[in-house]
Design a protein around this motif. Structure first.
Motif, PDB file in Angstrom:
ATOM      1  N   THR A  38       0.833  -1.206   0.000  1.00 38.33           N
ATOM      2  CA  THR A  38       0.000   0.000   0.000  1.00 38.33           C
ATOM      3  C   THR A  38       0.866   1.253   0.000  1.00 38.33           C
ATOM      4  N   SER A  41       2.259   1.951  -3.369  1.00 39.48           N
ATOM      5  CA  SER A  41       1.298   2.465  -4.352  1.00 39.48           C
ATOM      6  C   SER A  41       1.136   3.982  -4.251  1.00 39.48           C
ATOM      7  N   TYR A  42       1.503   4.572  -3.131  1.00 41.24           N
ATOM      8  CA  TYR A  42       1.455   6.034  -3.002  1.00 41.24           C
ATOM      9  C   TYR A  42       2.542   6.705  -3.844  1.00 41.24           C
ATOM     10  N   GLN A  43       3.590   5.979  -4.181  1.00 42.74           N
ATOM     11  CA  GLN A  43       4.698   6.463  -5.012  1.00 42.74           C
ATOM     12  C   GLN A  43       5.317   7.749  -4.456  1.00 42.74           C
ATOM     13  N   VAL A  95      -2.176  12.021  -3.494  1.00 40.93           N
ATOM     14  CA  VAL A  95      -2.740  10.990  -4.369  1.00 40.93           C
ATOM     15  C   VAL A  95      -3.922  11.566  -5.152  1.00 40.93           C
ATOM     16  N   MET A 100      -4.478   9.606  -8.888  1.00 42.49           N
ATOM     17  CA  MET A 100      -4.241   8.167  -8.755  1.00 42.49           C
ATOM     18  C   MET A 100      -5.485   7.484  -8.194  1.00 42.49           C
ATOM     19  N   ASN A 101      -5.659   6.231  -8.541  1.00 42.14           N
ATOM     20  CA  ASN A 101      -6.787   5.440  -8.068  1.00 42.14           C
ATOM     21  C   ASN A 101      -6.234   4.255  -7.283  1.00 42.14           C
ATOM     22  N   ILE A 102      -5.910   4.503  -5.987  1.00 45.52           N
ATOM     23  CA  ILE A 102      -5.286   3.463  -5.180  1.00 45.52           C
ATOM     24  C   ILE A 102      -6.057   3.260  -3.873  1.00 45.52           C
ATOM     25  N   ASP A 103      -5.787   2.110  -3.260  1.00 46.49           N
ATOM     26  CA  ASP A 103      -6.396   1.769  -1.979  1.00 46.49           C
ATOM     27  C   ASP A 103      -5.800   2.649  -0.889  1.00 46.49           C
ATOM     28  N   CYS A 104      -6.635   3.085   0.017  1.00 49.69           N
ATOM     29  CA  CYS A 104      -6.201   3.922   1.129  1.00 49.69           C
ATOM     30  C   CYS A 104      -5.222   3.176   2.033  1.00 49.69           C
ATOM     31  N   LYS A 113     -10.913   3.150  -1.986  1.00 49.12           N
ATOM     32  CA  LYS A 113     -10.064   4.012  -2.810  1.00 49.12           C
ATOM     33  C   LYS A 113      -9.989   5.409  -2.205  1.00 49.12           C
TER      34      LYS A 113
END
Length: 163
Positions: A38, A41-43, A95, A100-104, A113
Protein backbone atom coordinates in the motif's frame (compact mmCIF):
# COMPACT_ATOMS: atom_id res chain seq x y z
CA UNK A 1 -17.40 23.07 35.97
CA UNK A 2 -15.83 23.79 32.59
CA UNK A 3 -12.62 22.14 33.74
CA UNK A 4 -14.44 18.92 34.64
CA UNK A 5 -16.37 19.03 31.37
CA UNK A 6 -13.25 19.65 29.30
CA UNK A 7 -11.48 16.88 31.21
CA UNK A 8 -14.23 14.45 30.13
CA UNK A 9 -14.02 15.68 26.54
CA UNK A 10 -10.24 15.19 26.55
CA UNK A 11 -10.67 11.66 27.91
CA UNK A 12 -13.24 10.80 25.23
CA UNK A 13 -11.08 12.23 22.45
CA UNK A 14 -8.04 10.31 23.66
CA UNK A 15 -10.01 7.09 24.02
CA UNK A 16 -11.39 7.44 20.49
CA UNK A 17 -7.95 8.25 19.04
CA UNK A 18 -6.43 5.34 20.96
CA UNK A 19 -8.98 2.90 19.53
CA UNK A 20 -8.45 4.19 15.98
CA UNK A 21 -4.66 3.98 16.29
CA UNK A 22 -4.77 0.55 17.94
CA UNK A 23 -7.04 -0.98 15.29
CA UNK A 24 -5.05 0.56 12.45
CA UNK A 25 -1.70 -0.32 14.00
CA UNK A 26 -2.65 -3.94 14.71
CA UNK A 27 -4.07 -4.42 11.21
CA UNK A 28 -0.87 -3.00 9.74
CA UNK A 29 1.28 -5.11 12.09
CA UNK A 30 -0.40 -8.39 11.13
CA UNK A 31 -0.24 -7.52 7.41
CA UNK A 32 3.18 -5.84 7.04
CA UNK A 33 3.67 -6.92 3.44
CA UNK A 34 0.26 -5.68 2.37
CA UNK A 35 0.92 -2.40 4.21
CA UNK A 36 4.29 -2.17 2.41
CA UNK A 37 2.50 -2.73 -0.91
CA UNK A 38 0.00 0.00 0.00
CA UNK A 39 2.79 2.43 0.87
CA UNK A 40 4.49 1.66 -2.44
CA UNK A 41 1.30 2.46 -4.35
CA UNK A 42 1.45 6.03 -3.00
CA UNK A 43 4.70 6.46 -5.01
CA UNK A 44 6.19 8.90 -2.52
CA UNK A 45 9.15 7.06 -0.97
CA UNK A 46 11.94 4.87 -2.36
CA UNK A 47 11.19 1.13 -2.33
CA UNK A 48 14.04 0.29 0.05
CA UNK A 49 12.46 2.33 2.83
CA UNK A 50 8.94 0.94 2.55
CA UNK A 51 9.10 -2.28 4.60
CA UNK A 52 11.03 -0.74 7.52
CA UNK A 53 8.66 2.23 7.39
CA UNK A 54 5.59 -0.02 7.38
CA UNK A 55 6.81 -1.87 10.47
CA UNK A 56 7.79 1.41 12.16
CA UNK A 57 4.44 3.08 11.46
CA UNK A 58 2.52 0.07 12.78
CA UNK A 59 4.67 0.03 15.92
CA UNK A 60 4.26 3.77 16.45
CA UNK A 61 0.49 3.51 16.06
CA UNK A 62 0.24 0.75 18.67
CA UNK A 63 2.62 2.56 21.04
CA UNK A 64 0.66 5.81 20.71
CA UNK A 65 -2.61 3.96 21.29
CA UNK A 66 -1.31 2.36 24.46
CA UNK A 67 0.09 5.67 25.68
CA UNK A 68 -3.24 7.39 25.05
CA UNK A 69 -5.06 4.62 26.93
CA UNK A 70 -2.73 4.79 29.91
CA UNK A 71 -1.64 8.40 30.31
CA UNK A 72 -4.11 11.26 29.97
CA UNK A 73 -1.74 13.96 31.22
CA UNK A 74 1.10 13.98 28.73
CA UNK A 75 0.91 16.05 25.58
CA UNK A 76 3.46 14.20 23.42
CA UNK A 77 1.12 11.38 22.30
CA UNK A 78 -1.41 13.93 21.05
CA UNK A 79 1.26 16.04 19.34
CA UNK A 80 2.79 12.93 17.78
CA UNK A 81 -0.65 11.67 16.71
CA UNK A 82 -1.39 15.05 15.16
CA UNK A 83 1.85 14.83 13.17
CA UNK A 84 0.98 11.33 12.04
CA UNK A 85 -2.56 12.28 10.94
CA UNK A 86 -1.35 15.42 9.13
CA UNK A 87 1.22 13.28 7.31
CA UNK A 88 -1.52 10.84 6.29
CA UNK A 89 -3.68 13.74 5.09
CA UNK A 90 -0.86 15.15 2.96
CA UNK A 91 -0.12 11.72 1.49
CA UNK A 92 -3.77 11.22 0.57
CA UNK A 93 -4.09 14.76 -0.78
CA UNK A 94 -1.06 14.13 -3.02
CA UNK A 95 -2.74 10.99 -4.37
CA UNK A 96 -5.93 12.93 -5.14
CA UNK A 97 -3.93 15.76 -6.73
CA UNK A 98 -2.02 13.30 -8.93
CA UNK A 99 -5.27 11.61 -10.00
CA UNK A 100 -4.24 8.17 -8.75
CA UNK A 101 -6.79 5.44 -8.07
CA UNK A 102 -5.29 3.46 -5.18
CA UNK A 103 -6.40 1.77 -1.98
CA UNK A 104 -6.20 3.92 1.13
CA UNK A 105 -4.71 1.19 3.31
CA UNK A 106 -5.78 3.10 6.41
CA UNK A 107 -7.19 0.06 8.19
CA UNK A 108 -5.51 -2.82 6.43
CA UNK A 109 -6.98 -4.19 3.24
CA UNK A 110 -10.35 -2.58 2.82
CA UNK A 111 -10.53 -1.86 -0.89
CA UNK A 112 -11.42 1.75 -0.10
CA UNK A 113 -10.06 4.01 -2.81
CA UNK A 114 -8.64 7.37 -1.82
CA UNK A 115 -11.06 10.23 -2.39
CA UNK A 116 -12.22 13.27 -0.48
CA UNK A 117 -14.19 11.07 1.92
CA UNK A 118 -11.12 9.06 2.93
CA UNK A 119 -9.15 12.33 3.16
CA UNK A 120 -11.69 13.56 5.70
CA UNK A 121 -10.62 10.79 8.12
CA UNK A 122 -7.07 12.01 8.85
CA UNK A 123 -8.27 15.62 8.64
CA UNK A 124 -11.01 14.91 11.19
CA UNK A 125 -8.60 13.03 13.45
CA UNK A 126 -6.18 15.96 13.19
CA UNK A 127 -8.95 18.33 14.24
CA UNK A 128 -9.70 16.12 17.26
CA UNK A 129 -6.03 16.34 18.24
CA UNK A 130 -6.16 20.13 17.92
CA UNK A 131 -9.29 20.29 20.10
CA UNK A 132 -7.55 18.09 22.67
CA UNK A 133 -4.47 20.33 22.64
CA UNK A 134 -6.60 23.45 23.01
CA UNK A 135 -8.63 22.06 25.91
CA UNK A 136 -5.49 20.68 27.56
CA UNK A 137 -3.75 24.04 27.26
CA UNK A 138 -6.84 25.75 28.70
CA UNK A 139 -6.83 23.37 31.65
CA UNK A 140 -3.10 23.81 32.23
CA UNK A 141 -3.40 27.57 32.11
CA UNK A 142 -6.26 27.42 34.63
CA UNK A 143 -4.17 25.23 36.94
CA UNK A 144 -1.27 27.69 36.69
CA UNK A 145 -3.44 30.53 37.98
CA UNK A 146 -5.11 28.46 40.67
CA UNK A 147 -1.98 26.74 41.96
CA UNK A 148 -0.69 28.81 44.93
CA UNK A 149 2.88 27.75 44.15
CA UNK A 150 2.70 29.74 40.92
CA UNK A 151 1.34 32.92 42.51
CA UNK A 152 3.90 35.69 43.07
CA UNK A 153 4.76 36.50 46.68
CA UNK A 154 2.27 38.83 48.32
CA UNK A 155 -0.59 37.96 45.96
CA UNK A 156 -1.44 34.57 47.45
CA UNK A 157 -3.01 36.18 50.51
CA UNK A 158 -5.19 38.36 48.27
CA UNK A 159 -6.35 35.38 46.25
CA UNK A 160 -7.37 33.26 49.23
CA UNK A 161 -9.10 36.15 50.99
CA UNK A 162 -6.69 36.51 53.93
CA UNK A 163 -5.04 39.88 54.29
Amino acid sequence: MLSAFSSHIISLIRLFLAVVLLVSGLLHAIQPYYFTFTLSSYQILPPGLLFPLAVTIASIQVALALTLFIDHERMFPIVFSLGLFVTYAFAQASVIYRGMNIDCGCFGFSGTKIDYWTLSVPVGLSLLCIVDLYLSAFQRKGREYINPENVPLGLSSELDGSH
